[in-house]
Design an enzyme around this catalytic site. Sequence first.
Site, PDB file in Angstrom:
ATOM      1  N   THR A  14       0.807  -1.221   0.000  1.00 26.37           N
ATOM      2  CA  THR A  14       0.000   0.000   0.000  1.00 26.37           C
ATOM      3  C   THR A  14       0.841   1.272   0.000  1.00 26.37           C
ATOM      4  O   THR A  14       0.418   2.297  -0.538  1.00 26.37           O
ATOM      5  CB  THR A  14      -0.934   0.019   1.224  1.00 26.37           C
ATOM      6  OG1 THR A  14      -0.172  -0.217   2.405  1.00 26.37           O
ATOM      7  CG2 THR A  14      -1.995  -1.069   1.110  1.00 26.37           C
ATOM      8  N   ARG A  15       2.044   1.215   0.587  1.00 27.74           N
ATOM      9  CA  ARG A  15       2.881   2.421   0.647  1.00 27.74           C
ATOM     10  C   ARG A  15       3.511   2.781  -0.699  1.00 27.74           C
ATOM     11  O   ARG A  15       4.099   3.849  -0.847  1.00 27.74           O
ATOM     12  CB  ARG A  15       3.973   2.240   1.703  1.00 27.74           C
ATOM     13  CG  ARG A  15       3.454   2.409   3.123  1.00 27.74           C
ATOM     14  CD  ARG A  15       4.581   2.413   4.119  1.00 27.74           C
ATOM     15  NE  ARG A  15       5.061   1.067   4.408  1.00 27.74           N
ATOM     16  CZ  ARG A  15       6.183   0.798   5.066  1.00 27.74           C
ATOM     17  NH1 ARG A  15       6.959   1.793   5.486  1.00 27.74           N
ATOM     18  NH2 ARG A  15       6.538  -0.448   5.304  1.00 27.74           N
ATOM     19  N   MET A  16       3.358   1.901  -1.694  1.00 27.25           N
ATOM     20  CA  MET A  16       3.852   2.238  -3.032  1.00 27.25           C
ATOM     21  C   MET A  16       2.933   3.229  -3.733  1.00 27.25           C
ATOM     22  O   MET A  16       3.289   3.799  -4.767  1.00 27.25           O
ATOM     23  CB  MET A  16       3.970   0.963  -3.881  1.00 27.25           C
ATOM     24  CG  MET A  16       5.016  -0.013  -3.407  1.00 27.25           C
ATOM     25  SD  MET A  16       6.691   0.646  -3.364  1.00 27.25           S
ATOM     26  CE  MET A  16       7.017   0.879  -5.112  1.00 27.25           C
ATOM     27  N   ASN A 229       9.350  -0.796   0.053  1.00 26.90           N
ATOM     28  CA  ASN A 229       7.992  -0.504   0.509  1.00 26.90           C
ATOM     29  C   ASN A 229       7.467   0.830   0.009  1.00 26.90           C
ATOM     30  O   ASN A 229       6.268   1.083   0.088  1.00 26.90           O
ATOM     31  CB  ASN A 229       7.947  -0.505   2.045  1.00 26.90           C
ATOM     32  CG  ASN A 229       8.194  -1.879   2.624  1.00 26.90           C
ATOM     33  OD1 ASN A 229       7.466  -2.819   2.333  1.00 26.90           O
ATOM     34  ND2 ASN A 229       9.232  -2.008   3.439  1.00 26.90           N
TER      35      ASN A 229
END
Length: 244
Positions: A14-16, A229
């Site tokens: 999700t942090r991408m 990440n």
Amino acid sequence: MSLAIVIMAAGKGTRMKSDLPKVLHKAAGRALIEHVILKSESLKPDTIILIVGHKAELVRDAVRHFQVTCALQEPQQGTGHAVMQAEAALEGFRGEVLILSGDAPLFTEETLRTLISFHRETGAAATVLTADLHNPTGYGRIIRNTGTDSVRKIVEEKDASEEEKAVQEINSGVYVFNAHTLFSSLKEITTDNAQAEYYLTDVFGVCFQKGLRVAAWKTPNPDEIHGINTPEQLLHAERLLLQS
């Protein structure tokens, strides 16, 4: 000894800040998962098992030209749960299992071979690749028996005491297990932790409690251990891959 490799590639990342599965983001002209599979192939394993989950069909399609077996993790309930999905594909396998992460493309073949050799030479049931970091924030910590290469446990940061958080030796997420030990120990772990997940790292505690040898080998090159990440970490990894 026979060698199987299990690659974790089920996460969302999700942090991408992207709809693309994290392992399909590219660095140095290849998807992250391709880098990891190519490193795996260089070790000449008996089999490579890819744990897929988030947008599994996209990941399967991206690796269709490789000789890998995909195992589905659905729902995703932690790293231990991910490896549980490989058990059926490895039924009857009595060799060693190397665990890699699909978002960590910087490990060298030399490092992985050295780790496997160390595992064999020390007679360990479970071995973790570690590194010392000046800022270990975000990583699981290696809790050793003082002054030895023996590991008492690996504690995730969210579950660590202040004393444990002060430890600078961190878990890289790369492991070697004897297959029977791995899958029998996975049956004994629970979700009694801060994230209510099955932690693969809890296998080390199970082994230690049984009196099995649990070891750690520390890489002299901490750059190798960095997973990806965020977009910033992807750019950093690309620079390192292009230099190698």
